[in-house]
Write an enzyme that holds these catalytic residues in place. Sequence first.
Site, PDB file in Angstrom:
ATOM      1  N   TYR A 261      -9.961  -0.869   2.722  1.00  0.00           N
ATOM      2  CA  TYR A 261      -9.426  -0.770   4.074  1.00  0.00           C
ATOM      3  C   TYR A 261      -9.117   0.663   4.448  1.00  0.00           C
ATOM      4  O   TYR A 261      -8.823   1.478   3.584  1.00  0.00           O
ATOM      5  CB  TYR A 261      -8.106  -1.560   4.146  1.00  0.00           C
ATOM      6  CG  TYR A 261      -8.169  -2.754   5.061  1.00  0.00           C
ATOM      7  CD1 TYR A 261      -8.765  -3.931   4.643  1.00  0.00           C
ATOM      8  CD2 TYR A 261      -7.638  -2.696   6.348  1.00  0.00           C
ATOM      9  CE1 TYR A 261      -8.825  -5.038   5.485  1.00  0.00           C
ATOM     10  CE2 TYR A 261      -7.698  -3.798   7.192  1.00  0.00           C
ATOM     11  CZ  TYR A 261      -8.294  -4.956   6.753  1.00  0.00           C
ATOM     12  OH  TYR A 261      -8.353  -6.040   7.584  1.00  0.00           O
TER      13      TYR A 261
ATOM     14  N   ASP B 196       0.814  -1.218   0.000  1.00  0.00           N
ATOM     15  CA  ASP B 196       0.000   0.000   0.000  1.00  0.00           C
ATOM     16  C   ASP B 196       0.849   1.271   0.000  1.00  0.00           C
ATOM     17  O   ASP B 196       0.356   2.327  -0.378  1.00  0.00           O
ATOM     18  CB  ASP B 196      -0.955  -0.004   1.202  1.00  0.00           C
ATOM     19  CG  ASP B 196      -2.019  -1.092   1.052  1.00  0.00           C
ATOM     20  OD1 ASP B 196      -2.374  -1.421  -0.092  1.00  0.00           O
ATOM     21  OD2 ASP B 196      -2.483  -1.633   2.067  1.00  0.00           O
TER      22      ASP B 196
HETATM   23 CU    CU Z   1      -6.861  -7.196   7.905  1.00  0.00          CU
END
Ligand code: CU
Length: 666
Positions: A384, A300
């Site tokens: 997320y 990320d």
């Molecule tokens: Cu996770």
Amino acid sequence: MSRHPLDSLSTDEFNRTTAALRASGDLIPSRRFASITLDEPAKATVLAWREGDPVVRRSLSVLWDRADNKAYEGIVDLAESGADSVVSFVHVPGVTPNFTVDEWHDCDVAMKANTRVVAALAERGFTDLDLVCIDVWTYGYAVMPEQWRDKRLGWADIWVRSTPTGNPYANPVSGMKLIVDMNTMTLLEIEYDTIIAPPAPVMGEYEPDLVPGQTLRTDVKPLEITQPDGPSFEVDGNVVRWQNWEFRLAFNYREGPVIHQVKYNDHGRPRDIAYRMSFAEMIVPYRDSSFDHYRRTAYDIGEWGIGYMTQSLALGCDCLGEIRYLDAVLPNSLGEPSTIANAICLHEEDNAVLWKHVDSINGRAEVRRARRMVVSIHATVANYEYLVYWRFYQDGNIECEVRATGIMVTTPLLEGAQTPPTGTLVDQRTYAPFHQHFLVARLDLDIDGQDNTVVEVDSMAAPVGPENPYGLAVVTQATPIASEAESGRQYSWDTQRAWKVTNPNKVNAVGTPVAYKLVPTAAFPVLMDPAMPQFLRAPVMGKTLWVTRHHDDEKWPCGTYPTQSIDDQGLTKWIADNEPLIDTDVVLWYVFGIHHITRIEDWPIMPVDTVSFWLKPFGFFDRNPSLDVPPQPGHGGTAGRSGGHGGGHVGEGTSLGTAGHGPSCH
Ligand SMILES: [Cu+2]
């Protein structure tokens, strides 16, 4: 207006960078920017810089050409005179620059306009494209289809929301991946699994009006945090000063917030603790080999950039109390800057008690409340969110906390199928695969200067013998990490291992070297064969702590370009020359995060999973440095009469609430 060599690039400097590259002919229409960032001056240069000295400003741009997929690095000198010039513009062979937010959106639009995609979705019964989300990811080289390894290649999940405002990640279109040439935004192939589970009847909603039968709690009374005289910190340009602490903030597309030049004012003497602290990489391997997940290993930071993913924060929601916000400026893929308003939140928090004692003989209670200074950002990486908090405490502690929240990736199961051992059943015929979030904190600590030694400290039981007849003795053993051949240390629960960064040239009042201790919490093992391709890309995952000798160009532990990488071009390369680590400028790479064995309670939206590590003074100060924290004015209460060793009771048979307004707590 630049004030300091470490200031992040301004809107004007982004614009001047693109203008200079256009003027030089390097920015032709087929080229896109993966990033533009400050070409950070060398540490030695910054440390030698004094207020009033000229400020050298250079930008570093990474571009790629959508016509031939070649990558370039360009340095632009942003002269004080305004006569900007391109210092260098070079082709970097064999690398794939990070993917961009623009491409993520472009891919969504392009795939929904693709007749094959539309037909494939219709075949599954999905005809309302407004409900569809195409979520493109990048690959590791080893799992890319061989015939397309020379391309800037994306693979995309498809998700369908149940209603226009429903959870975008509630309903996966399982067993079907889009393989996309990201330069042309063309669909190369639709890959199908051999057996495809039909959509599962899940309840994946979290907005109250979409959750069947949801009523909200009515017993939450207002909780206000007010600081009538304002906060106790000051922000001076990019410098923050609070309670003896001073540090400088910067921000870039990749690391998000960077904290520079951390000092603690020890009775009038500013003492160095860190030169630079940030997150250098995040590796999230999904630990499930099924069709839906075997490609799914996210970087990320290196592949996408948590700076690019940073969200504007809302007062009263994301942050409570007396807040100061800093904006961040980042470019898009055309090199055009835009501002993320309220990107970095600065505030003070009460944190219960700092220290306390009740004198059992005379009943005197002395207690101080703890406060901490918090620097935080929130990054949304597709499904997320990562919430990052750097916290500074009055006793010299630094805590770095990360909270993971957002939506887990899920997969439907066939009717009657067993849940695979690599995941947890979280809803009807739906499991969430296990995965790990490895975060790598880059900690360039300078404890009272740059000449430091890292010492590994183990606790152990001393042998039983005449000196230790009852076997009670516990001793510590300190082992210096002498050279980079010994880099890559593993946490040991059995010895309560920790690492101290010491300055062997500076001693405290009792004559021992000053030090800060890295308290290794939230560490976990990689549980992966080191010969496997995802390990080869990120061997940094394999150890808890790495120590390297400082070099300005060593910033990215899986290499500068981990996108579509084959193997590590970072840490393991840097330590191959086995440089000595004693009494020198060291950098710590702390690997921590979340070993995410998924829970039902993490569905349909995860309550935060919270992990952190600490840096604590260990003989850095001559005693508790927070003796000077004043007591709370005008409040407090006696602690009641003490009942002896550890067994005190509060009050005298009245309710706890009435004990508070007695004599002051000092
Ligand atoms: Cu996770």
